[in-house]
Design a protein around this motif. Structure first.
Motif, PDB file in Angstrom:
ATOM      1  N   VAL A 101      50.329  25.625  84.768  1.00  0.00           N
ATOM      2  CA  VAL A 101      51.256  25.723  83.644  1.00  0.00           C
ATOM      3  C   VAL A 101      51.496  27.186  83.279  1.00  0.00           C
ATOM      4  O   VAL A 101      50.555  27.979  83.171  1.00  0.00           O
ATOM      5  CB  VAL A 101      50.711  24.961  82.424  1.00  0.00           C
ATOM      6  N   GLU A 102      52.765  27.540  83.108  1.00  0.00           N
ATOM      7  CA  GLU A 102      53.160  28.878  82.679  1.00  0.00           C
ATOM      8  C   GLU A 102      54.158  28.758  81.528  1.00  0.00           C
ATOM      9  O   GLU A 102      54.965  27.827  81.502  1.00  0.00           O
ATOM     10  CB  GLU A 102      53.806  29.657  83.827  1.00  0.00           C
ATOM     11  N   VAL A 103      54.091  29.709  80.618  1.00  0.00           N
ATOM     12  CA  VAL A 103      54.990  29.716  79.470  1.00  0.00           C
ATOM     13  C   VAL A 103      55.634  31.092  79.358  1.00  0.00           C
ATOM     14  O   VAL A 103      54.934  32.118  79.362  1.00  0.00           O
ATOM     15  CB  VAL A 103      54.251  29.372  78.168  1.00  0.00           C
ATOM     16  N   LEU A 104      56.957  31.107  79.284  1.00  0.00           N
ATOM     17  CA  LEU A 104      57.718  32.335  79.079  1.00  0.00           C
ATOM     18  C   LEU A 104      58.339  32.300  77.685  1.00  0.00           C
ATOM     19  O   LEU A 104      59.289  31.545  77.449  1.00  0.00           O
ATOM     20  CB  LEU A 104      58.818  32.469  80.130  1.00  0.00           C
ATOM     21  N   PRO A 105      57.821  33.089  76.724  1.00  0.00           N
ATOM     22  CA  PRO A 105      58.477  33.165  75.414  1.00  0.00           C
ATOM     23  C   PRO A 105      59.775  33.970  75.516  1.00  0.00           C
ATOM     24  O   PRO A 105      59.885  34.894  76.332  1.00  0.00           O
ATOM     25  CB  PRO A 105      57.443  33.913  74.542  1.00  0.00           C
ATOM     26  N   ILE A 106      60.749  33.634  74.696  1.00  0.00           N
ATOM     27  CA  ILE A 106      62.036  34.324  74.671  1.00  0.00           C
ATOM     28  C   ILE A 106      62.292  34.805  73.251  1.00  0.00           C
ATOM     29  O   ILE A 106      62.356  33.995  72.320  1.00  0.00           O
ATOM     30  CB  ILE A 106      63.175  33.402  75.139  1.00  0.00           C
ATOM     31  N   ALA A 107      62.414  36.116  73.089  1.00  0.00           N
ATOM     32  CA  ALA A 107      62.616  36.717  71.770  1.00  0.00           C
ATOM     33  C   ALA A 107      63.939  37.459  71.745  1.00  0.00           C
ATOM     34  O   ALA A 107      64.375  38.032  72.750  1.00  0.00           O
ATOM     35  CB  ALA A 107      61.472  37.670  71.434  1.00  0.00           C
ATOM     36  N   ALA A 108      64.575  37.486  70.582  1.00  0.00           N
ATOM     37  CA  ALA A 108      65.873  38.147  70.455  1.00  0.00           C
ATOM     38  C   ALA A 108      65.751  39.649  70.664  1.00  0.00           C
ATOM     39  O   ALA A 108      66.587  40.266  71.328  1.00  0.00           O
ATOM     40  CB  ALA A 108      66.483  37.855  69.093  1.00  0.00           C
ATOM     41  N   ARG A 109      64.683  40.266  70.096  1.00  0.00           N
ATOM     42  CA  ARG A 109      64.493  41.715  70.182  1.00  0.00           C
ATOM     43  C   ARG A 109      63.010  42.040  70.185  1.00  0.00           C
ATOM     44  O   ARG A 109      62.176  41.189  69.858  1.00  0.00           O
ATOM     45  CB  ARG A 109      65.171  42.417  68.985  1.00  0.00           C
ATOM     46  N   HIS A 110      62.692  43.268  70.576  1.00  0.00           N
ATOM     47  CA  HIS A 110      61.306  43.721  70.512  1.00  0.00           C
ATOM     48  C   HIS A 110      60.792  43.600  69.078  1.00  0.00           C
ATOM     49  O   HIS A 110      61.498  43.933  68.122  1.00  0.00           O
ATOM     50  CB  HIS A 110      61.196  45.180  70.978  1.00  0.00           C
ATOM     51  N   GLY A 111      59.570  43.116  68.946  1.00  0.00           N
ATOM     52  CA  GLY A 111      58.972  42.981  67.634  1.00  0.00           C
ATOM     53  C   GLY A 111      59.328  41.706  66.907  1.00  0.00           C
ATOM     54  O   GLY A 111      58.778  41.437  65.837  1.00  0.00           O
ATOM     55  N   ARG A 112      60.257  40.919  67.456  1.00  0.00           N
ATOM     56  CA  ARG A 112      60.624  39.649  66.829  1.00  0.00           C
ATOM     57  C   ARG A 112      59.773  38.513  67.420  1.00  0.00           C
ATOM     58  O   ARG A 112      59.373  38.553  68.578  1.00  0.00           O
ATOM     59  CB  ARG A 112      62.102  39.341  67.081  1.00  0.00           C
ATOM     60  N   ALA A 113      59.556  37.495  66.614  1.00  0.00           N
ATOM     61  CA  ALA A 113      58.852  36.315  67.108  1.00  0.00           C
ATOM     62  C   ALA A 113      59.735  35.575  68.111  1.00  0.00           C
ATOM     63  O   ALA A 113      60.968  35.575  68.007  1.00  0.00           O
ATOM     64  CB  ALA A 113      58.502  35.395  65.948  1.00  0.00           C
ATOM     65  N   ALA A 114      59.114  34.943  69.092  1.00  0.00           N
ATOM     66  CA  ALA A 114      59.862  34.153  70.065  1.00  0.00           C
ATOM     67  C   ALA A 114      60.507  32.955  69.381  1.00  0.00           C
ATOM     68  O   ALA A 114      59.888  32.289  68.548  1.00  0.00           O
ATOM     69  CB  ALA A 114      58.930  33.686  71.175  1.00  0.00           C
ATOM     70  N   GLU A 115      61.762  32.698  69.721  1.00  0.00           N
ATOM     71  CA  GLU A 115      62.469  31.535  69.181  1.00  0.00           C
ATOM     72  C   GLU A 115      62.569  30.409  70.207  1.00  0.00           C
ATOM     73  O   GLU A 115      62.755  29.254  69.842  1.00  0.00           O
ATOM     74  CB  GLU A 115      63.869  31.942  68.731  1.00  0.00           C
ATOM     75  N   ARG A 116      62.487  30.753  71.484  1.00  0.00           N
ATOM     76  CA  ARG A 116      62.550  29.786  72.571  1.00  0.00           C
ATOM     77  C   ARG A 116      61.350  29.995  73.488  1.00  0.00           C
ATOM     78  O   ARG A 116      60.748  31.069  73.529  1.00  0.00           O
ATOM     79  CB  ARG A 116      63.830  29.947  73.396  1.00  0.00           C
ATOM     80  N   VAL A 117      61.044  28.966  74.260  1.00  0.00           N
ATOM     81  CA  VAL A 117      60.074  29.090  75.350  1.00  0.00           C
ATOM     82  C   VAL A 117      60.614  28.339  76.552  1.00  0.00           C
ATOM     83  O   VAL A 117      61.351  27.349  76.407  1.00  0.00           O
ATOM     84  CB  VAL A 117      58.682  28.534  74.979  1.00  0.00           C
ATOM     85  N   ILE A 118      60.271  28.820  77.723  1.00  0.00           N
ATOM     86  CA  ILE A 118      60.487  28.053  78.948  1.00  0.00           C
ATOM     87  C   ILE A 118      59.117  27.665  79.477  1.00  0.00           C
ATOM     88  O   ILE A 118      58.245  28.527  79.666  1.00  0.00           O
ATOM     89  CB  ILE A 118      61.280  28.839  79.994  1.00  0.00           C
ATOM     90  N   LEU A 119      58.927  26.373  79.656  1.00  0.00           N
ATOM     91  CA  LEU A 119      57.680  25.835  80.198  1.00  0.00           C
ATOM     92  C   LEU A 119      57.866  25.530  81.671  1.00  0.00           C
ATOM     93  O   LEU A 119      58.836  24.863  82.043  1.00  0.00           O
ATOM     94  CB  LEU A 119      57.293  24.558  79.454  1.00  0.00           C
ATOM     95  N   ARG A 120      56.951  26.023  82.488  1.00  0.00           N
ATOM     96  CA  ARG A 120      56.924  25.680  83.916  1.00  0.00           C
ATOM     97  C   ARG A 120      55.596  24.987  84.204  1.00  0.00           C
ATOM     98  O   ARG A 120      54.544  25.430  83.755  1.00  0.00           O
ATOM     99  CB  ARG A 120      57.052  26.941  84.775  1.00  0.00           C
ATOM    100  N   ALA A 121      55.642  23.894  84.943  1.00  0.00           N
ATOM    101  CA  ALA A 121      54.428  23.206  85.381  1.00  0.00           C
ATOM    102  C   ALA A 121      54.663  22.661  86.784  1.00  0.00           C
ATOM    103  O   ALA A 121      55.806  22.372  87.166  1.00  0.00           O
ATOM    104  CB  ALA A 121      54.053  22.085  84.430  1.00  0.00           C
ATOM    105  N   ARG A 122      53.575  22.535  87.536  1.00  0.00           N
ATOM    106  CA  ARG A 122      53.681  22.115  88.936  1.00  0.00           C
ATOM    107  C   ARG A 122      52.879  20.840  89.160  1.00  0.00           C
ATOM    108  O   ARG A 122      51.733  20.726  88.720  1.00  0.00           O
ATOM    109  CB  ARG A 122      53.168  23.212  89.864  1.00  0.00           C
ATOM    110  N   LYS A 123      53.484  19.906  89.848  1.00  0.00           N
ATOM    111  CA  LYS A 123      52.788  18.660  90.147  1.00  0.00           C
ATOM    112  C   LYS A 123      51.649  18.927  91.118  1.00  0.00           C
ATOM    113  O   LYS A 123      51.860  19.530  92.179  1.00  0.00           O
ATOM    114  CB  LYS A 123      53.761  17.638  90.748  1.00  0.00           C
TER     115      LYS A 123
END
Length: 246
Positions: free
Chosen positions: A182-204
């Motif tokens: 499992v891997e998680v990529l947070p997505i933030a609008a700008r440096h220093g901002r909290a992440a508003e989105r995440v992309i989750l990757r998982a492998r069977k």
């Protein structure tokens, strides 16, 4: 829908054009980001759950040639637009992910991607437009999206899901025990901002340790300015179809 009710919009700097409704739910940046993170290679099979007009899966197909692309979409008008946008390169099945047609339940895929509705309607107000509500309001539980995606994966196949950051605990809790790496990529609008989105990757059947990546930053600078303020890697993904290393 009539021509007057549709727009024909460019994605990936014009590599892809999509018909979508002028009113109602319209594809934004999230499906493009999702598609850019998927490590697909030519010859693989890809399924998108809730494909809408096909934005995410067709962006992936524009970046990686030779993929076998399939989407399922509950809203018939959007399914028809997805088929039109795919122009023969995308198999579109009209149906509900909570009750998959037999044609899908008998198949497995190397990649399954999804951009599930973001808003739980026990804590938010429904959209007036029915197509926006279908895309944004969670009618099918998030756990069902994850379960269906996992079941449709071939051994060693990858699941990718984009969602709001506060739903990450729900995403992780919904993963079946056979989903790992499992891997998680947070997505933030700008440096220093909290992440508003995440992309989750998982492998069977994956066995690698959990990885929480540093955030993907969308915009340069500390405040909004007019004009294109995307960071270079995000601009490349949006304008040229480049992949995002994840």
């Amino acid at each position: 829908m009539t021509s007057a009710e549709l727009s024909h919009d460019a994605f990936l700097g014009g590599l892809l054009h999509l018909w979508q409704p002028r009113k109602g739910y319209r594809a934004g940046v999230d499906p493009v980001l999702l598609a850019a993170t998927i490590p697909a290679v030519s010859g693989q099979r890809v399924l998108e759950l809730g494909c809408g007009v096909g934005a995410a899966i067709l962006c992936l197909g524009a970046r990686v040639s030779g993929l076998s692309l399939t989407g399922i979409e509950r809203e018939e008008s959007y399914a028809q637009l997805a088929a039109r946008n795919g122009d023969g390169a995308l198999e579109v099945i009209t149906g509900d992910i909570a009750d998959l047609p037999l044609t899908l339940r008998q198949r497995q895929f190397d990649h399954v991607l999804a951009n599930p509705p973001y808003w739980r309607r026990d804590a938010s107000v429904a959209a007036d437009d029915p197509t926006r509500e279908a895309a944004l309001g969670e009618q099918t539980p998030l756990s069902v999206w994850i379960e269906v995606a996992a079941k449709r994966l071939a051994p060693k196949g990858y699941m990718h899901v984009i969602h709001r950051a506060e739903r990450l605990p729900d995403l992780l809790a919904a993963l079946p025990s056979y989903m790992g790496s499992v891997e998680v990529l947070p997505i933030a609008a700008r440096h220093g901002r909290a992440a508003e989105r995440v992309i989750l990757r998982a492998r069977k059947e994956g066995r690698a340790d959990f990885r929480l990546h540093g955030p993907l930053i969308l915009h340069r600078g500390d405040v909004h300015l007019d004009g294109d303020q995307y960071t270079q890697e995000v601009r490349d993904a949006f304008r040229t179809g480049a992949s995002l290393v994840f």
